[in-house]
Scaffold this motif. Sequence first.
Motif, PDB file in Angstrom:
ATOM      1  N   MET A  40       0.979  -1.123  -0.120  1.00 60.34           N
ATOM      2  CA  MET A  40      -0.179  -0.027  -0.013  1.00 60.34           C
ATOM      3  C   MET A  40       0.829   1.222  -0.061  1.00 60.34           C
ATOM      4  SD  MET A  40      -3.154  -1.381   0.323  1.00 60.34           S
ATOM      5  CE  MET A  40      -4.201   0.236   0.778  1.00 60.34           C
ATOM      6  N   LYS A  41       0.298   2.298  -0.535  1.00 61.87           N
ATOM      7  CA  LYS A  41       0.998   3.809  -0.505  1.00 61.87           C
ATOM      8  C   LYS A  41      -0.026   4.440  -0.268  1.00 61.87           C
ATOM      9  CE  LYS A  41       2.921   7.314  -3.464  1.00 61.87           C
ATOM     10  NZ  LYS A  41       3.250   7.830  -4.667  1.00 61.87           N
ATOM     11  N   ASN A  42      -0.094   5.153   1.073  1.00 61.77           N
ATOM     12  CA  ASN A  42      -1.021   6.117   1.426  1.00 61.77           C
ATOM     13  C   ASN A  42      -2.626   5.955   0.974  1.00 61.77           C
ATOM     14  OD1 ASN A  42       1.148   8.010   1.932  1.00 61.77           O
ATOM     15  ND2 ASN A  42       0.981   8.897  -0.002  1.00 61.77           N
ATOM     16  N   GLU A  43      -3.015   4.505   1.569  1.00 58.14           N
ATOM     17  CA  GLU A  43      -4.054   3.802   1.528  1.00 58.14           C
ATOM     18  C   GLU A  43      -4.596   3.585   0.150  1.00 58.14           C
ATOM     19  OE1 GLU A  43      -6.140   3.184   4.198  1.00 58.14           O
ATOM     20  OE2 GLU A  43      -4.450   4.059   5.460  1.00 58.14           O
ATOM     21  N   ARG A  44      -3.748   3.521  -0.765  1.00 57.77           N
ATOM     22  CA  ARG A  44      -3.827   3.007  -2.273  1.00 57.77           C
ATOM     23  C   ARG A  44      -2.977   1.462  -2.299  1.00 57.77           C
ATOM     24  NH1 ARG A  44      -5.305   7.504  -6.212  1.00 57.77           N
ATOM     25  NH2 ARG A  44      -5.686   5.773  -7.468  1.00 57.77           N
ATOM     26  N   ILE A  45      -3.831   0.775  -3.136  1.00 60.99           N
ATOM     27  CA  ILE A  45      -3.302  -0.597  -3.634  1.00 60.99           C
ATOM     28  C   ILE A  45      -2.109  -0.330  -4.518  1.00 60.99           C
ATOM     29  CG2 ILE A  45      -3.478  -2.633  -4.753  1.00 60.99           C
ATOM     30  CD1 ILE A  45      -6.342  -2.809  -3.253  1.00 60.99           C
ATOM     31  N   VAL A  46      -0.897  -0.825  -4.193  1.00 60.17           N
ATOM     32  CA  VAL A  46       0.145  -0.742  -5.517  1.00 60.17           C
ATOM     33  C   VAL A  46       0.034  -2.382  -6.086  1.00 60.17           C
ATOM     34  CG1 VAL A  46       2.609  -0.326  -5.871  1.00 60.17           C
ATOM     35  CG2 VAL A  46       1.448   0.938  -4.070  1.00 60.17           C
TER      36      VAL A  46
END
Length: 137
Positions: free
Chosen positions: A73-79
């Motif tokens: 995750m990056k800042n609540e977003r799936i990578v």
Amino acid sequence: MAAKVMFTAVADHGGKYGPFPSDTTLVFNTTITDIGGGYDKTSGEFIAPSSGYFYFTFFYHAGKEQMSGLTLMKNERIVVKTYDENKPGPNTCDNAGNAAFLQLNAGDRVYVRLPANCRIYASDRTTSFSGFMVAPM
């Protein structure tokens, strides 16, 4: 010259970890290397100390009796993700991993989540999270 930033940490929670009813941030609570001070072993988050281009990897080991997987995750977003349904067969365990290059600003957070209803093995240094700065911005 930019400061060096790199870390490796492992999850050591005594063996089988999960499942939980909702997605859970996996805390890699044993730090092997943390140069630059970006990794927090109490929250499981890497917080970019400066802006740059970073490379992250994560790997896990899991038994065959339960769904397994992890999500970067990056800042609540799936990578990127890993996932295995663990269908019946001759294999008794799973190993998986994934990696990504990310552009981060100072203060961005990168971490690994254990999806709801999944289990991994968190002992014996088999589940790890690593990252390093490739170049500053």
